[in-house]
Design an enzyme around this catalytic site. Structure first.
Site, PDB file in Angstrom:
ATOM      1  N   ARG A 271      -4.983  -1.040   9.259  1.00  0.00           N
ATOM      2  CA  ARG A 271      -6.167  -1.899   9.082  1.00  0.00           C
ATOM      3  C   ARG A 271      -5.798  -3.041   8.140  1.00  0.00           C
ATOM      4  O   ARG A 271      -4.768  -3.010   7.477  1.00  0.00           O
ATOM      5  CB  ARG A 271      -7.343  -1.093   8.529  1.00  0.00           C
TER       6      ARG A 271
ATOM      7  N   SER B 175      -7.465  -5.810  -4.449  1.00  0.00           N
ATOM      8  CA  SER B 175      -8.577  -6.347  -3.651  1.00  0.00           C
ATOM      9  C   SER B 175      -9.859  -6.373  -4.483  1.00  0.00           C
ATOM     10  O   SER B 175      -9.964  -5.687  -5.511  1.00  0.00           O
ATOM     11  CB  SER B 175      -8.782  -5.474  -2.401  1.00  0.00           C
TER      12      SER B 175
ATOM     13  N   ASP C 163       0.826  -1.215   0.000  1.00  0.00           N
ATOM     14  CA  ASP C 163       0.000   0.000   0.000  1.00  0.00           C
ATOM     15  C   ASP C 163       0.859   1.264   0.000  1.00  0.00           C
ATOM     16  O   ASP C 163       1.955   1.279   0.568  1.00  0.00           O
ATOM     17  CB  ASP C 163      -0.927  -0.012   1.232  1.00  0.00           C
TER      18      ASP C 163
ATOM     19  N   GLU D 193       1.560 -12.054  13.513  1.00  0.00           N
ATOM     20  CA  GLU D 193       2.160 -10.870  14.139  1.00  0.00           C
ATOM     21  C   GLU D 193       2.010  -9.730  13.136  1.00  0.00           C
ATOM     22  O   GLU D 193       2.338  -9.880  11.958  1.00  0.00           O
ATOM     23  CB  GLU D 193       3.638 -11.126  14.454  1.00  0.00           C
TER      24      GLU D 193
ATOM     25  N   ARG E  92       2.108  -4.250   6.665  1.00  0.00           N
ATOM     26  CA  ARG E  92       1.352  -3.300   5.829  1.00  0.00           C
ATOM     27  C   ARG E  92       2.155  -2.018   5.711  1.00  0.00           C
ATOM     28  O   ARG E  92       2.468  -1.380   6.728  1.00  0.00           O
ATOM     29  CB  ARG E  92      -0.027  -2.990   6.396  1.00  0.00           C
TER      30      ARG E  92
ATOM     31  N   ASN F 130     -10.961  -2.972  -4.961  1.00  0.00           N
ATOM     32  CA  ASN F 130     -10.191  -2.056  -5.811  1.00  0.00           C
ATOM     33  C   ASN F 130     -10.850  -1.828  -7.176  1.00  0.00           C
ATOM     34  O   ASN F 130     -10.469  -0.904  -7.904  1.00  0.00           O
ATOM     35  CB  ASN F 130      -8.744  -2.536  -5.992  1.00  0.00           C
TER      36      ASN F 130
END
Ligand code: IPE
Ligand code: IPE
Ligand code: MG
Length: 238
Positions: free
Chosen positions: A185, A57, A12, A198, A179, A60
């Protein structure tokens, strides 16, 4: 250092990387894709066995036709190139996601690469394309229902291990989820597989997430105390 078996990356920040530089969003996607080329090889060289990349996704598709088409064209080139690199390294390439409404050209490449790399044993590269966890779980439930109707499955025998067979790919759970891009999120990524992952969030935008930044994530992972609901009696802090 303890190396995670399965790493997931929510790729991202490509768009913001480009905007900050006064470039078009597509240039951010290109920079992100180039970064993935070197990063993936580095991750496998570190001893990680499975790498799941969230590259597009189900949600998307809400983006402009121009951006979606650019990304699909980029994926086609990328998958062809990755096939050459990772097939030589004995890495299996798999894809997770719904087929509809992907165009036939991309489905043909997905099927071809999946077939040609199916016997590779040294690692797994899992592209999550048109992927969403909700879709994956709903699709799994539909397949389960069919098997019950056809007497291939008895509902009372359903458990975690059997359920996993109905997901897009039966992979071990994610150990480390990274991320980039600053959002904290999961955005519908591998909710089943990340139950005990994790989590590592960084503000670095994906095109800038280089090997040194990856090392920080791996270092953070190696210091985590994974208890899975139990108690680690060997650690003094408990
Ligand atoms: C991630 O970058 C790549 C995809 C979701 C396809 P973004 O395009 O989401 O970048 P930002 O979040 O807008 O910066
Ligand atoms: C998540 O990024 C999806 C991928 C990385 C492929 P998004 O940029 O689409 O997520 P949101 O919209 O910020 O939650
Ligand atoms: Mg984003």
């Amino acid at each position: 250092m303890i190396v995670p078996n399965h790493v997931g990356i929510i790729v991202d920040g490509n768009g913001r990387w480009a905007t900050q530089k006064g470039k078009k969003r597509s240039e951010g996607h290109l920079a992100g894709s180039k970064n993935l080329d070197s990063l993936c090889q580095y991750i496998f060289d570190k001893g990680v066995k499975i790498l799941s990349l969230y590259v597009f996704s189900t949600e998307n598709f809400k983006r402009s036709d121009e951006e979606v088409n650019y990304l699909m064209d980029l994926f086609i080139k990328k998958f062809k190139n990755d096939f050459k690199i990772f097939n030589k390294k004995d890495i299996k390439i798999v894809f997770s996601g719904r087929r509809e409404p992907l165009r036939q050209e991309i489905l043909d490449i997905i099927d071809d690469i999946t077939y040609k790399t199916k016997d590779n044993k040294s690692g797994i590269l899992n592209f999550c394309l048109n992927y969403g966890s909700h879709a994956e779980i709903i699709d799994a439930v539909k397949k389960i229902n069919k098997d019950i109707i056809n007497n291939k499955l008895v509902i009372d025998e359903l458990n975690d291990d059997i359920f996993k067979n109905y997901l897009y790919n039966n992979l071990p759970d994610v150990d480390l989820l990274i991320r980039t891009g600053g959002e904290v999120r999961l955005s519908n990524f591998m909710l089943w597989q990340c139950a005990y992952a994790e989590l590592y969030f960084t503000d670095i935008l994906f095109p800038d997430f280089n090997e040194a930044e990856l090392e920080k994530a791996l270092d953070s992972y190696s210091k985590r105390d994974r208890r899975y609901g139990g108690i680690n009696y060997e650690k003094k802090s408990n």
